[in-house]
Design an enzyme around this catalytic site. Structure first.
Site, PDB file in Angstrom:
ATOM      1  N   TYR A  70      42.926  55.625  27.139  1.00  0.00           N
ATOM      2  CA  TYR A  70      42.062  56.806  27.099  1.00  0.00           C
ATOM      3  C   TYR A  70      42.870  58.096  27.033  1.00  0.00           C
ATOM      4  O   TYR A  70      42.373  59.119  26.549  1.00  0.00           O
ATOM      5  CB  TYR A  70      41.135  56.836  28.321  1.00  0.00           C
ATOM      6  CG  TYR A  70      40.037  55.791  28.299  1.00  0.00           C
ATOM      7  CD1 TYR A  70      40.045  54.749  27.388  1.00  0.00           C
ATOM      8  CD2 TYR A  70      38.995  55.852  29.194  1.00  0.00           C
ATOM      9  CE1 TYR A  70      39.046  53.796  27.374  1.00  0.00           C
ATOM     10  CE2 TYR A  70      37.979  54.897  29.183  1.00  0.00           C
ATOM     11  CZ  TYR A  70      38.018  53.877  28.269  1.00  0.00           C
ATOM     12  OH  TYR A  70      37.007  52.926  28.249  1.00  0.00           O
ATOM     13  N   LYS A 130      46.091  41.509  31.483  1.00  0.00           N
ATOM     14  CA  LYS A 130      46.192  40.629  30.315  1.00  0.00           C
ATOM     15  C   LYS A 130      47.679  40.384  30.059  1.00  0.00           C
ATOM     16  O   LYS A 130      48.219  40.611  28.966  1.00  0.00           O
ATOM     17  CB  LYS A 130      45.501  41.267  29.103  1.00  0.00           C
ATOM     18  CG  LYS A 130      45.284  40.318  27.917  1.00  0.00           C
ATOM     19  CD  LYS A 130      44.391  39.154  28.234  1.00  0.00           C
ATOM     20  CE  LYS A 130      44.147  38.313  26.965  1.00  0.00           C
ATOM     21  NZ  LYS A 130      43.435  37.051  27.277  1.00  0.00           N
ATOM     22  N   ASP A 169      39.758  38.468  30.621  1.00  0.00           N
ATOM     23  CA  ASP A 169      38.679  37.665  30.063  1.00  0.00           C
ATOM     24  C   ASP A 169      38.164  36.651  31.080  1.00  0.00           C
ATOM     25  O   ASP A 169      36.958  36.405  31.187  1.00  0.00           O
ATOM     26  CB  ASP A 169      39.120  36.974  28.771  1.00  0.00           C
ATOM     27  CG  ASP A 169      40.508  36.374  28.837  1.00  0.00           C
ATOM     28  OD1 ASP A 169      41.217  36.574  29.840  1.00  0.00           O
ATOM     29  OD2 ASP A 169      40.898  35.707  27.864  1.00  0.00           O
ATOM     30  N   ASP A 195      36.740  50.118  32.920  1.00  0.00           N
ATOM     31  CA  ASP A 195      35.525  50.695  32.369  1.00  0.00           C
ATOM     32  C   ASP A 195      34.543  49.592  31.994  1.00  0.00           C
ATOM     33  O   ASP A 195      33.343  49.658  32.294  1.00  0.00           O
ATOM     34  CB  ASP A 195      35.893  51.535  31.148  1.00  0.00           C
ATOM     35  CG  ASP A 195      34.752  52.435  30.685  1.00  0.00           C
ATOM     36  OD1 ASP A 195      33.685  52.437  31.333  1.00  0.00           O
ATOM     37  OD2 ASP A 195      34.927  53.132  29.675  1.00  0.00           O
ATOM     38  N   ASP A 232      30.995  48.213  34.379  1.00  0.00           N
ATOM     39  CA  ASP A 232      29.646  48.206  33.811  1.00  0.00           C
ATOM     40  C   ASP A 232      29.048  46.801  33.878  1.00  0.00           C
ATOM     41  O   ASP A 232      27.851  46.635  34.146  1.00  0.00           O
ATOM     42  CB  ASP A 232      29.665  48.697  32.371  1.00  0.00           C
ATOM     43  CG  ASP A 232      29.623  50.208  32.272  1.00  0.00           C
ATOM     44  OD1 ASP A 232      29.666  50.862  33.330  1.00  0.00           O
ATOM     45  OD2 ASP A 232      29.545  50.740  31.157  1.00  0.00           O
TER      46      ASP A 232
END
Length: 353
Positions: free
Chosen positions: A142, A187, A219, A243, A247
């Site tokens: 970001y 990851k 994942d 992020d 959610d």
């Protein structure tokens, strides 16, 4: 205690839920003998329309001078639907985080017994789920170097050791206050930045011998949150993964309108609901104010006012049990309550105690 609070209502349903958060703050301060003052400031699309900047310098100054920021939401379809727009409401949110040094986002995920049927997951899976997602907030893709032309684009996911150490320290300390279980999400099998995250976490873990620390690819974590959300106690991860996962976690409770968050770091902390501006509901008095109100509970608790936070949570629980709910979580055939009515009921409950 004196509180000086910067209020940033923002866009869409933001101003409507902001009012309810302020009303609850007033009620709690009156009950416990605190003094509170507010200063309102522009942000998001509202600020772009009025001054051309989604996080104006005046807003930054007001936030810096406050004890806490009560933030609501930013976003507007006229910017979402224009890929050529150079200035966007969300840039104001990123600027606020960066300029205030808010590197740690704390998002609690919890279920309410009376709303288990509203979760998209089976009740037996989500009952008792109660964990914290701690997201690094000022690094990664970001904020990394970016490039875009007609044929190529990239975002750079860069982290430094100090950035990783400070967010992991927050995560380990939260784990010590809870059930002493920390899951580091990365990851590391693919990304170099994740391998540094895992390396630093493994180096720090011996400093917290009481905490059980495990490591999970993002994942796998996304699947585990759906298959067994009660597994988690404290989860920590980088900005982009956080992020997405937070959610996902918000859906476990049955409504994004139920979950608050806090962003903390080097300067004034910010307390906000995790949902967006929901512009389609603007002015319709249907937005759920509970996430904003629970953000107020987190604000008080941040300053050590635990009884105040407890009373707000009790009032929210009571409103849900009494079926004083906005439409998206109301029982079939239940009475109609809007944003204002739910907020007023909670204020009245606080005043009665």
């Amino acid at each position: 205690m004196d509180f000086k609070i910067a209020v940033l209502p923002g866009d869409g349903i933001g101003p409507e839920i902001s009012v309810q958060g302020v009303n609850v703050t007033d009620a709690v301060c009156q009950k416990f003998g605190h003094q509170v003052s507010y200063q309102y400031a522009l942000c998001g699309a509202d600020a772009i329309d009025k001054v051309g900047n989604p996080f104006p310098e005046e807003t930054f100054r007001i936030c810096q001078e406050a004890d806490a920021v009560l933030f609501s939401a930013v976003g507007d379809p006229k910017y979402d639907n224009d890929p050529t727009a150079k200035v966007r409401p969300e840039q104001g949110l990123l600027a606020m985080r960066k300029q205030l040094g808010l590197f740690a986002n704390i998002r609690p995920v919890q279920t309410f017994k009376c709303l288990l049927h509203k979760s998209p997951l089976r009740a037996e899976l989500v009952e008792g789920a109660d964990f914290l997602c701690i997201r690094e907030l000022t690094g990664g893709m970001y904020f990394g170097e970016k490039y875009q032309d007609n044929d190529k684009a990239y975002d750079t996911n860069m982290y430094t050791r100090p950035e990783i150490e400070r967010i992991l320290k927050v995560a380990f300390e939260y784990a010590m206050k809870r059930r002493k279980h920390l899951t580091v999400v990365d990851k590391a099998n693919v990304l170099a930045s994740s391998r540094l995250w895992r390396q630093v976490a493994q180096e720090m873990a011996p400093q917290y011998p009481e905490v059980t620390t495990d490591y999970m690819f993002v994942d796998n974590a996304a699947m585990r949150m759906i298959q067994e959300p009660t597994f988690f106690d404290v989860m920590v991860t980088e900005n982009t993964f956080g992020d997405i996962l937070t959610d996902e976690g918000s859906c476990i409770s049955g409504s994004m309108g139920l979950l608050p968050s806090a962003s903390t770091g080097e300067s004034t902390p910010v307390f906000e609901p995790i949902h967006g501006s929901w512009p389609q509901a603007k002015g319709k008095n249907i937005a759920n104010p509970l996430a904003q109100i629970l953000s107020v509970a987190m604000l008080f608790e941040h300053f050590g006012c635990m009884e105040e936070g407890k009373l707000i949570r009790e009032a929210v629980d009571a409103s849900l049990d009494a079926c004083v709910r906005t439409p998206e979580i109301q029982v079939e055939g239940g009475a109609q309550y809007g944003t204002k009515e739910v907020g007023a009921w909670i204020v009245e409950y606080i005043n009665r105690q």
